[in-house]
Write an enzyme that holds these catalytic residues in place. Structure first.
Site, PDB file in Angstrom:
ATOM      1  N   LYS A  66       0.863  -1.188   0.000  1.00 40.61           N
ATOM      2  CA  LYS A  66       0.000   0.000   0.000  1.00 40.61           C
ATOM      3  C   LYS A  66       0.902   1.241   0.000  1.00 40.61           C
ATOM      4  CE  LYS A  66      -3.675  -2.644   0.947  1.00 40.61           C
ATOM      5  NZ  LYS A  66      -4.764  -2.886   0.013  1.00 40.61           N
ATOM      6  N   HIS A  74      -6.933 -13.500  -6.999  1.00 39.33           N
ATOM      7  CA  HIS A  74      -7.733 -12.546  -6.230  1.00 39.33           C
ATOM      8  C   HIS A  74      -9.174 -12.586  -6.735  1.00 39.33           C
ATOM      9  CE1 HIS A  74      -9.276  -8.827  -4.528  1.00 39.33           C
ATOM     10  NE2 HIS A  74      -8.286  -8.889  -3.670  1.00 39.33           N
TER      11      HIS A  74
END
Length: 466
Positions: free
Chosen positions: A166, A285
């Protein structure tokens, strides 16, 4: 006359067959059906069977050129859902010949392609599928599976640790690679591209791949452990996706990644084949899953999407965290987690498993717990998921007050402490916080993490919401 009876049909005459004995080769589906007011459940169940197999709304003369009995779907059982009025589970059996071999895409087009817009139904949800072994054998499945992955990585007897880098959008490739290096150097096994990191103007895919490969080789050399970074190969075309996977292979990295629902099952299956042929692990994902699986009475339950992924192919898949979420999810989540990992899973309605499902040695998939978890969750996660899992701490690593390497070290220490405590016979559920506190005494990194995030109350009893 034309030799057949023209006109609109009553579905239940043809497609509701309660005396039908299902075949070992049938694909079985459990649908949660909410009929429109005034539509009897038998008619609704039969309509689902018809509309998702051979049926059309009126009699057509070409019906005479085929054997309906051989090819039609059949609604063979209907049961009311307890606690819901006017909601039923309709069981439908489909003959194997309705489906193209090795195509999850075709399976879904048939079973859920049209029927969800059907007027006679207020809502419809596909709860589970039983895939016959004869159909499973037409799929390659996961590129490698759990055991081969452990052997490739030389990591045994514990869950694997990951971290999503992130901020997910906006970093340059060089700064991104630096964050990857720091997390791996600090003790994680994997770092991860975010699902929406593909190839944007601020960071093109090729630059990211290069800097991440450099980062993981450096971390590998310094720690003596094998490291990986999930390089997201998801792209706008299948050709571009494979091009990215080829480049990853040329860099010699161990693993790539794909968003299987937005990318699509056709692309995913192609990538899974490439990965097996070229020794790449494949991390999956599930971006977009909640669009399909979040509503309780309409859509597709995630256990079906998980089953489909095991057939299409993937070595890891995100499957929720259980902790910190709503009660009632634990048994149901573990139901589809076992469905991903085990070779055989027994019918168990309390876990949402509608059918017994043998996988006939198709490789297993590692479940990935990711999202809002931190060091205090470690005992719960170790207890719930066991060794065959990947635990991912994004903010729980990068949010450490001392930076990324100490954040990674804190997670690794917490995990090793939990595994050791469990192996020595301690009860992680009851003594979890104490285990973490004790480990923090000799790890300043963990001690600091323990102060930032709060202890959690770990309550096992769940209210099931089947």
């Amino acid at each position: 006359g034309v030799g057949f009876k023209a006109g609109v049909k009553d579905y239940k005459l043809t497609y509701y067959t309660p005396e039908y004995q299902t075949l070992d080769t049938d694909i079985l589906a459990a649908f949660r059906v909410t009929p429109q007011p005034g539509v009897p459940p038998e008619e609704a169940g039969a309509a689902v069977a018809a509309e998702s197999s051979t049926g059309t709304w009126t009699t057509v003369w070409t019906d005479g050129l085929t054997s309906l009995d051989r090819y039609k779907g059949r609604c063979y059982h209907i049961e009311p859902v307890s606690g819901e009025e006017n909601q039923f589970i309709a069981y439908v059996a489909y003959p194997l010949d309705l489906f193209e071999e090795g195509s999850v895409t075709n399976m879904f087009t048939s079973i859920v392609g049209n029927v969800f817009g059907f007027k006679a139904l207020r809502a419809l949800r596909l709860e589970d599928l039983r895939i016959p072994t004869s159909y499973i054998k037409t799929f390659q499945g996961p590129p490698h599976g759990i055991q081969v992955e452990r052997d490739k990585l030389n990591k045994y007897g514990r869950p694997l640790l990951g971290c999503t880098i992130k901020p997910k959008l906006g970093l340059s490739a060089k700064n991104y690679g630096r964050a990857v290096y720091e997390c791996l150097r600090g003790g994680l096994d994997f770092t991860k591209d975010d699902e929406n990191v593909n190839s944007q103007p601020f960071m093109r895919w090729r630059d990211r791949f290069l800097f991440c490969a450099e980062a993981l080789y450096k971390a590998q050399a310094e720690t003596g452990e094998i490291k990986g970074h999930y390089l997201n190969a998801t792209a706008g075309t299948c050709e571009e996706m494979i091009k990215r996977a080829v480049f990853a292979r040329e860099l010699g990295v161990p693993i790539v990644m794909h968003d299987y629902l937005t990318g699509g099952f056709t692309a995913n299956t192609s990538l899974a084949h490439y990965c097996r042929d070229n020794g790449l692990l494949l991390h999956i994902h599930r971006a977009m899953h909640a669009v399909l699986d979040r509503q309780k009475n309409h859509g597709i339950h995630f256990r079906v999407l998980a089953k489909a992924l095991r057939m299409s192919g993937g070595d890891h898949i995100h499957s929720g965290t259980v902790v910190g979420k709503l009660e009632g999810e634990r048994d149901i989540t573990l139901g589809f987690v076992d469905l991903l990992r085990d070779d055989f899973i027994e019918k168990d309605r309390s876990r949402g498993i509608y059918f017994t499902q043998p996988w006939v040695s198709l490789p297993g998939v590692l479940p990935v717990a990711s999202g809002g978890i931190h060091v205090w969750h470690m005992p719960a996660l170790t207890e719930i998921f066991g060794d065959d899992s990947v635990l991912q701490f994004g903010g729980g690593t990068l949010g450490h007050p001392w930076g990324n390497p100490p954040g990674a070290a804190a997670n690794r220490v917490a995990l090793e402490a939990c595994v050791q405590a469990r192996n020595q016979g301690q009860d992680l559920a009851r003594e979890g916080n104490e285990i973490i506190r004790r480990a923090a005494k000799w790890s300043p990194e963990l001690s600091s993490a323990c102060e930032v995030w709060k202890e959690i109350k770990f309550i096992f009893e769940a209210m099931d919401t089947l």
